[in-house]
Design a protein around this motif. Structure first.
Motif, PDB file in Angstrom:
ATOM      1  N   VAL A  91     -15.064   9.605  22.498  1.00  0.00           N
ATOM      2  CA  VAL A  91     -13.864   8.886  22.090  1.00  0.00           C
ATOM      3  C   VAL A  91     -13.980   8.587  20.591  1.00  0.00           C
ATOM      4  CG1 VAL A  91     -12.351   6.917  22.509  1.00  0.00           C
ATOM      5  CG2 VAL A  91     -13.774   7.817  24.375  1.00  0.00           C
ATOM      6  N   SER A  92     -13.028   9.058  19.832  1.00  0.00           N
ATOM      7  CA  SER A  92     -13.029   8.837  18.390  1.00  0.00           C
ATOM      8  C   SER A  92     -11.745   8.136  17.979  1.00  0.00           C
ATOM      9  CB  SER A  92     -13.183  10.161  17.635  1.00  0.00           C
ATOM     10  OG  SER A  92     -12.121  11.044  17.953  1.00  0.00           O
ATOM     11  N   PHE A  93     -11.737   7.624  16.762  1.00  0.00           N
ATOM     12  CA  PHE A  93     -10.546   6.937  16.273  1.00  0.00           C
ATOM     13  C   PHE A  93     -10.302   7.294  14.819  1.00  0.00           C
ATOM     14  CE2 PHE A  93     -13.998   4.130  15.062  1.00  0.00           C
ATOM     15  CZ  PHE A  93     -13.641   3.690  13.800  1.00  0.00           C
ATOM     16  N   THR A  94      -9.029   7.254  14.446  1.00  0.00           N
ATOM     17  CA  THR A  94      -8.591   7.400  13.057  1.00  0.00           C
ATOM     18  C   THR A  94      -7.538   6.343  12.810  1.00  0.00           C
ATOM     19  OG1 THR A  94      -8.957   9.789  13.148  1.00  0.00           O
ATOM     20  CG2 THR A  94      -7.619   8.960  11.322  1.00  0.00           C
ATOM     21  N   ARG A  95      -7.682   5.599  11.735  1.00  0.00           N
ATOM     22  CA  ARG A  95      -6.759   4.505  11.434  1.00  0.00           C
ATOM     23  C   ARG A  95      -6.338   4.586   9.971  1.00  0.00           C
ATOM     24  NH1 ARG A  95      -7.385  -0.688   9.343  1.00  0.00           N
ATOM     25  NH2 ARG A  95      -5.966  -2.298  10.156  1.00  0.00           N
ATOM     26  N   LYS A  96      -5.042   4.504   9.720  1.00  0.00           N
ATOM     27  CA  LYS A  96      -4.516   4.542   8.357  1.00  0.00           C
ATOM     28  C   LYS A  96      -3.407   3.505   8.201  1.00  0.00           C
ATOM     29  CE  LYS A  96      -5.556   9.338   7.118  1.00  0.00           C
ATOM     30  NZ  LYS A  96      -4.987  10.618   6.597  1.00  0.00           N
ATOM     31  N   MET A  97      -3.221   3.059   6.973  1.00  0.00           N
ATOM     32  CA  MET A  97      -2.104   2.174   6.694  1.00  0.00           C
ATOM     33  C   MET A  97      -0.798   2.960   6.799  1.00  0.00           C
ATOM     34  SD  MET A  97      -3.864  -0.434   6.346  1.00  0.00           S
ATOM     35  CE  MET A  97      -2.503  -1.583   6.066  1.00  0.00           C
ATOM     36  N   ILE A  98       0.261   2.273   7.224  1.00  0.00           N
ATOM     37  CA  ILE A  98       1.594   2.884   7.302  1.00  0.00           C
ATOM     38  C   ILE A  98       2.230   2.724   5.926  1.00  0.00           C
ATOM     39  CG2 ILE A  98       3.846   2.827   8.435  1.00  0.00           C
ATOM     40  CD1 ILE A  98       2.413   1.596  10.889  1.00  0.00           C
ATOM     41  N   ASN A  99       2.140   3.771   5.140  1.00  0.00           N
ATOM     42  CA  ASN A  99       2.542   3.693   3.737  1.00  0.00           C
ATOM     43  C   ASN A  99       3.999   4.113   3.559  1.00  0.00           C
ATOM     44  OD1 ASN A  99       0.138   2.709   2.521  1.00  0.00           O
ATOM     45  ND2 ASN A  99      -0.797   4.725   2.766  1.00  0.00           N
ATOM     46  N   THR A 100       4.898   3.215   3.940  1.00  0.00           N
ATOM     47  CA  THR A 100       6.312   3.417   3.619  1.00  0.00           C
ATOM     48  C   THR A 100       6.496   3.264   2.115  1.00  0.00           C
ATOM     49  OG1 THR A 100       6.781   1.073   3.884  1.00  0.00           O
ATOM     50  CG2 THR A 100       7.024   2.469   5.843  1.00  0.00           C
ATOM     51  N   PRO A 101       7.595   3.767   1.559  1.00  0.00           N
ATOM     52  CA  PRO A 101       7.808   3.592   0.122  1.00  0.00           C
ATOM     53  C   PRO A 101       7.777   2.140  -0.333  1.00  0.00           C
ATOM     54  CG  PRO A 101       9.282   5.269   0.965  1.00  0.00           C
ATOM     55  CD  PRO A 101       8.598   4.664   2.161  1.00  0.00           C
ATOM     56  N   SER A 102       8.378   1.229   0.450  1.00  0.00           N
ATOM     57  CA  SER A 102       8.385  -0.181   0.031  1.00  0.00           C
ATOM     58  C   SER A 102       6.983  -0.785   0.116  1.00  0.00           C
ATOM     59  CB  SER A 102       9.378  -0.984   0.862  1.00  0.00           C
ATOM     60  OG  SER A 102       9.156  -0.812   2.245  1.00  0.00           O
ATOM     61  N   ALA A 103       6.187  -0.400   1.135  1.00  0.00           N
ATOM     62  CA  ALA A 103       4.817  -0.905   1.239  1.00  0.00           C
ATOM     63  C   ALA A 103       3.957  -0.398   0.088  1.00  0.00           C
ATOM     64  CB  ALA A 103       4.210  -0.504   2.579  1.00  0.00           C
ATOM     65  N   ILE A 104       4.149   0.858  -0.305  1.00  0.00           N
ATOM     66  CA  ILE A 104       3.424   1.398  -1.462  1.00  0.00           C
ATOM     67  C   ILE A 104       3.812   0.633  -2.720  1.00  0.00           C
ATOM     68  CG2 ILE A 104       3.148   3.433  -2.941  1.00  0.00           C
ATOM     69  CD1 ILE A 104       3.620   5.148  -0.412  1.00  0.00           C
ATOM     70  N   MET A 105       5.094   0.372  -2.871  1.00  0.00           N
ATOM     71  CA  MET A 105       5.560  -0.364  -4.050  1.00  0.00           C
ATOM     72  C   MET A 105       4.950  -1.764  -4.075  1.00  0.00           C
ATOM     73  SD  MET A 105       7.408  -0.256  -6.820  1.00  0.00           S
ATOM     74  CE  MET A 105       8.472   1.184  -6.596  1.00  0.00           C
ATOM     75  N   GLN A 106       4.933  -2.431  -2.942  1.00  0.00           N
ATOM     76  CA  GLN A 106       4.370  -3.785  -2.879  1.00  0.00           C
ATOM     77  C   GLN A 106       2.907  -3.798  -3.305  1.00  0.00           C
ATOM     78  OE1 GLN A 106       3.708  -5.454   1.038  1.00  0.00           O
ATOM     79  NE2 GLN A 106       4.245  -7.511   0.349  1.00  0.00           N
ATOM     80  N   GLU A 107       2.183  -2.768  -2.937  1.00  0.00           N
ATOM     81  CA  GLU A 107       0.753  -2.715  -3.233  1.00  0.00           C
ATOM     82  C   GLU A 107       0.469  -2.630  -4.732  1.00  0.00           C
ATOM     83  OE1 GLU A 107      -3.098   0.095  -2.025  1.00  0.00           O
ATOM     84  OE2 GLU A 107      -1.174   0.321  -0.989  1.00  0.00           O
TER      85      GLU A 107
END
Length: 615
Positions: free
Chosen positions: A95-111
């Motif tokens: 059992v493996s996992f991969t996790r990433k942030m959901i990088n919508t355009p507005s979330a990228i801008m906020q960062e």
């Protein structure tokens, strides 16, 4: 309906497994609540999950996708926090996992953005807003399968996005921005600058991707502010063939007036002949964005608009809907896809006196004394009563629709049904012809999370099982509940140790199975006292769907996997790359058109981080 009418489950509380699962003594702070649910990594993660307890079943397989919300500051409502997407892969006893942030355009801008009028500010603990840029879309409510290795993420406060299941990267929003109407009331829309990159768009948390017809149904609504300005309110029903432009119709009542939603619309349901739009129980008060914390209680009802698919005529602007109000309030609703004799059968939670939209605010008064601690400010307030599960049926006639009240059924159990939340079933987000088994999460009840202003607002709510004076003063743990849809009973259940918070159950079919209860239910659990002391308490508990009461058959975890408040999940048997020729919107052109109106910093962020991903 009164207390005597409630159907009480006859199931006794499940005995907890004794190996590796017992809860340790109550911690010094007096609460067994796992505060680590408020925190998670904001970086990508991957690795393997270890078996912390039990044994992994031989016939478990496939992939699970799970969305979560991570609060970025004190008082942010945690399910609506910064989005992350995790994929769990089951393959050959590994059992493996991969996790990433959901990088919508507005979330990228906020960062990245730092300008005074460009930065996003949290309004009322619920939504981020930028004076120059518009509204945040974290797209973290639910993953959806569209067919043909296409997957989507949905969100009630913004456009849905498609993502690639193999990379977890967003590929495209669904629809052009011009195809979505702003949800702001006219007076606010007039004051909104044309340069906004991210307009406010309200839609449902659960668009319906029909694998039988290969089309998507969703909605776009707004124009009013709660129960104010309703003459400008609208609901647009959208049908999309998953390739081209939207078809849309404004929903009208038979008296010619516009349909409108005064609260939210978390769920939308589709049967062979009908589309049902629900107003669901999560109301964000208009005054909240101004800093007021008063509570307007949810109404004890579920408005529903029933639309006949046969009336969705290409080229027409409007479509007629029959309207009725069901005598309970709910959030997640599913319907039998089969609607023989024009009868729609639906299932949902009974929420009662609880408010999914209310966070606990830092230092506010608690009902049983004391103040909300900063460490949990933003976590949802505790319910003010026992919840439950309901079944209702609607008869759709030629020119009207009516509830078949004799077929209404409700289950309430004061030991189990506190804070009813997500459902799980075979074919999640695609409805079977007839539901036979649905699994539900009950998050539980903690008196130290009951805030005084919410308890006061709901003290006279209809059909209270407990009064404010009789509310429990001890914690009632999370529970996993198996609802038998034929008998409308709780046929099986498991109650977790008190130091656990369980959310987001997900049904997984067993290899070669076909029945709705042949498989496993995986749940995401956060523990204060980890199953193994060297673990971080962020765990996956797997249950035999036909025997919840025996406890988990396997518990998985990894110190490298960290998640916060989980939302919905999805299971699929296999995944592959998204087809290269599949649909893509032209959102890049929208950003290019608006770019000259913005600061050099915003332009640099668009050019460096956003346009390369979405052009």
């Amino acid at each position: 309906m009164n207390r005597r009418d409630f159907i009480k489950s006859a199931c006794a509380l499940s005995a907890l497994p004794t190996i590796g699962l017992s809860s340790e003594s109550t911690p010094m702070d007096g609460s067994s609540f796992p505060t680590s649910i408020m925190n998670a990594s904001l970086s990508a993660q991957s690795g393997e999950l270890d078996i912390l307890f039990g044994q992994l079943p031989d016939d478990i397989y496939g992939h699970i996708f799970m969305c979560e919300g991570i609060p970025l500051e004190v008082d942010q409502l945690t399910p609506n926090g910064r989005g992350a997407l995790t994929r769990i892969d089951f393959s050959h006893a590994r059992v493996s996992f991969t996790r990433k942030m959901i990088n919508t355009p507005s979330a990228i801008m906020q960062e990245h953005v730092t300008g005074l009028f460009d930065k996003f500010s949290l309004l009322g603990g619920t939504v981020y807003f930028s004076m120059n840029l518009g509204f945040m879309n974290y797209c973290n409510t639910a993953p959806n399968y569209m067919g043909n290795n296409r997957f989507a993420l949905s969100y009630e406060g913004g456009m849905p996005f498609e993502f690639d299941a193999t990379t977890l990267e967003l590929v495209t929003p669904i629809g052009e921005i011009s195809e979505w109407k702003t949800s702001l009331p006219p007076f606010a829309d007039v004051l909104s600058p044309d340069k906004w990159l991210f307009p406010q768009i309200r839609t449902t948390g659960h668009p319906y991707f029909d694998l039988e017809t290969q089309e998507c149904f969703t909605i776009n609504y707004g124009g009013n502010a709660g129960d104010s300005g309703t003459r400008n309110g609208f609901i647009q029903l959208i049908r999309w063939d998953e390739e081209g432009p939207f078809e849309s119709w404004q929903v009208k009542l038979r008296n010619g007036s516009n349909a409108y939603i005064s609260a939210t619309s978390h769920s939308l349901s589709v049967t062979r002949q009908f589309v049902l739009i629900f107003e669901t129980a999560a109301r964000v008060e208009n005054s909240r964005i101004l800093g007021f914390r008063s509570v307007t209680p949810q109404q004890h009802r579920t408005p529903v608009w029933i639309i006949r698919k046969a009336d969705l005529i290409a080229g027409h602007v409007d479509v007629l809907a029959d309207y009725l109000e069901l005598d309970f309030d709910t959030s997640d609703i599913m319907c039998n896809y089969n609607d023989d004799s024009n009868v729609v059968t639906l299932y949902g939670q009974y929420l009662g006196a609880m408010d999914k939209s209310e966070p606990q605010f830092d230092w506010e008064q608690l009902f049983f004394g004391g103040r909300v601690d900063e460490n949990i400010a933003g976590y949802p307030a505790a319910p003010v009563d026992v919840g439950g599960l309901v079944r209702a049926r609607i008869q759709v006639n030629v020119l009207s629709a009516t509830e078949i009240k004799a077929d209404f059924s409700i289950i309430r159990d004061e030991h189990l049904c506190w804070d009813m939340n997500d459902p799980a079933y075979r074919g999640h987000f695609q409805f079977p012809d007839t539901f036979e088994h649905i699994y539900w999460s009950a998050i539980g009840y903690r008196p130290e999370h009951l805030v005084k202003r919410v308890a006061k607002a709901y003290e006279d709510y209809p059909n209270r099982y407990c009064t404010n004076d009789s509310l429990p003063q001890a914690a009632i743990p999370s529970a996993l509940i198996h609802m038998d849809c034929n008998s409308m009973t709780i046929s099986d259940s498991y109650q977790f140790p008190e130091d656990c918070v369980m959310r987001t159950p997900q049904f997984m079919s067993a290899v070669g199975s076909s029945a709705q209860n042949e498989g496993y239910v995986l749940t995401f659990v956060v523990r204060k006292n980890p199953t193994q002391v060297e673990n971080n308490g962020k765990e996956l508990w797997i249950f035999d769907a036909q025997n919840l009461g025996q406890g988990p058959v396997c518990i998985l975890g990894s110190r490298e996997l960290s998640f916060a408040t989980t939302n919905h999940a999805l299971w699929v048997p296999s995944i592959g790359p998204r087809p290269v020729t599949a649909y893509k919107s032209n959102i890049g052109q929208h950003f290019l058109d608006k770019m000259p109106c913005h600061s050099s910093e915003v332009q640099d962020i668009l050019t460096t981080y956003i346009l390369p991903q979405f052009t």
